[in-house]
Design a protein around this motif. Structure first.
Motif, PDB file in Angstrom:
ATOM      1  N   UNK A 207       0.243  -1.723   0.300  1.00  0.00           N
ATOM      2  CA  UNK A 207      -0.398  -0.014  -0.088  1.00  0.00           C
ATOM      3  C   UNK A 207       1.127   1.340   0.048  1.00  0.00           C
ATOM      4  N   UNK A 208       1.879   1.249   0.095  1.00  0.00           N
ATOM      5  CA  UNK A 208       3.381   2.364   0.042  1.00  0.00           C
ATOM      6  C   UNK A 208       4.205   2.904  -1.496  1.00  0.00           C
ATOM      7  N   UNK A 209       2.569   4.243  -1.651  1.00  0.00           N
ATOM      8  CA  UNK A 209       2.917   4.137  -2.634  1.00  0.00           C
ATOM      9  C   UNK A 209       4.236   4.760  -3.368  1.00  0.00           C
ATOM     10  N   UNK A 210       4.793   4.554  -4.705  1.00  0.00           N
ATOM     11  CA  UNK A 210       6.511   5.174  -5.185  1.00  0.00           C
ATOM     12  C   UNK A 210       7.179   3.894  -4.927  1.00  0.00           C
ATOM     13  N   UNK A 211       6.664   2.865  -4.856  1.00  0.00           N
ATOM     14  CA  UNK A 211       7.161   1.373  -4.889  1.00  0.00           C
ATOM     15  C   UNK A 211       7.268   0.396  -6.324  1.00  0.00           C
ATOM     16  N   UNK A 212       7.933  -0.145  -6.639  1.00  0.00           N
ATOM     17  CA  UNK A 212       8.231  -1.086  -8.330  1.00  0.00           C
ATOM     18  C   UNK A 212       8.849  -2.135  -7.659  1.00  0.00           C
ATOM     19  N   UNK A 213       8.604  -2.881  -7.989  1.00  0.00           N
ATOM     20  CA  UNK A 213       8.759  -4.229  -8.044  1.00  0.00           C
ATOM     21  C   UNK A 213       9.563  -5.235  -8.769  1.00  0.00           C
ATOM     22  N   UNK A 214      10.965  -5.322  -9.241  1.00  0.00           N
ATOM     23  CA  UNK A 214      11.312  -6.843 -10.124  1.00  0.00           C
ATOM     24  C   UNK A 214      10.870  -8.050  -9.997  1.00  0.00           C
ATOM     25  N   UNK A 215      11.641  -9.052 -10.532  1.00  0.00           N
ATOM     26  CA  UNK A 215      11.926 -10.093 -10.388  1.00  0.00           C
ATOM     27  C   UNK A 215      12.112 -10.298  -9.059  1.00  0.00           C
ATOM     28  N   UNK A 216      11.548 -12.018  -8.939  1.00  0.00           N
ATOM     29  CA  UNK A 216      12.057 -12.883  -8.064  1.00  0.00           C
ATOM     30  C   UNK A 216      13.408 -13.136  -8.161  1.00  0.00           C
ATOM     31  N   UNK A 217      14.912 -12.183  -6.970  1.00  0.00           N
ATOM     32  CA  UNK A 217      15.887 -12.892  -7.196  1.00  0.00           C
ATOM     33  C   UNK A 217      16.882 -12.161  -8.196  1.00  0.00           C
ATOM     34  N   UNK A 218      16.328 -11.206  -8.534  1.00  0.00           N
ATOM     35  CA  UNK A 218      16.253 -10.530 -10.057  1.00  0.00           C
ATOM     36  C   UNK A 218      17.204  -8.897  -9.804  1.00  0.00           C
TER      37      UNK A 218
END
Length: 234
Positions: A207-218
């Protein structure tokens, strides 16, 4: 339709090695040479691609996911190269970035077991010309450890959060930092962590804005994305 010569120069520069078509125009297009994914390649193939990239570009070059045995063979063929055993990166560093506190990338891990992925992110970003600071083992199980580094967290230009288990650290950091946060889930954890899927889903549902996510162990992807953000407007 008339062909655009600029397109040909910028987008169709490559060298055929038989086993690989090396994108020798990548540095001109994106600011950094093509990165070699070492897993599944032989040491000879990695060395030949790196030699080609060194000849066709001016900056640093690197190969990720290279095991120690393979790295020894690559370094024998490429004496100017270095190997970082923790991140499993083979690299040649021709341009060194000076300290730049105003554009610092901060790399955090929830635990010690997350360090190999974090080191992949940190070294990737460093080789791409960034000032890097790493802080390890500041997970939510001992939240005071993170808060002890509040000033560094608030001063960072980009933050990479590397965490396994439930991946909660990314949400906490996202709620504190005023800069972009890149969350990198790891496959660290017990059975129900499902090889990192639990952390991945937690980060995607943050729910924290401004966070993006990459793949596992990437870690590589996190470091690359952080570098792109860090160079905007510079």
């Amino acid at each position: 339709m008339q062909e655009n010569p600029c397109y040909e120069v910028r987008f169709v520069e490559q060298k055929e090695l038989g086993f690989a078509a090396v994108d020798t125009g990548r540095e001109k297009r994106q600011g950094f040479a093509e990165v070699v994914y070492g897993a599944g390649k032989t040491a000879q193939q990695i060395a030949e691609i790196l030699k080609t990239l060194l000849a066709e570009s001016e900056g640093n070059v690197m190969a990720t996911r290279v095991d120690a045995q393979k790295a020894r063979a690559v370094l024998a063929a490429l004496p100017e190269a270095h190997y970082d055993e923790v991140s499993r990166i083979v690299y040649v560093e021709r341009k060194v970035r000076c300290e730049d506190a105003a554009h610092r990338i901060l790399v955090l891990t929830a635990g010690t077991s997350d360090i190999p992925v974090a080191e992949e992110a940190a070294l990737t970003a460093r080789l791409m010309g960034n000032d890097i600071r790493t802080i390890y083992d500041v997970g939510v199980a001992g939240i005071h450890r993170l808060l002890a580094h509040k000033e560094e967290l608030l001063a960072a230009n980009v933050v990479i959060v590397v965490a396994g288990m439930e991946g909660a650290l990314a949400s906490v950091v996202g709620g504190l930092a005023s800069c972009p946060v890149i969350a990198c889930p790891t496959s660290v954890g017990y059975g129900a962590s499902l090889g990192g899927i639990s952390a991945l889903l937690s980060m995607l549902n943050s729910c924290a804005s401004g966070a993006s996510v990459v793949n596992i162990d990437n870690g590589f992807g996190a470091g690359y994305q952080a570098s792109l953000i860090n160079h905007v407007g510079r």
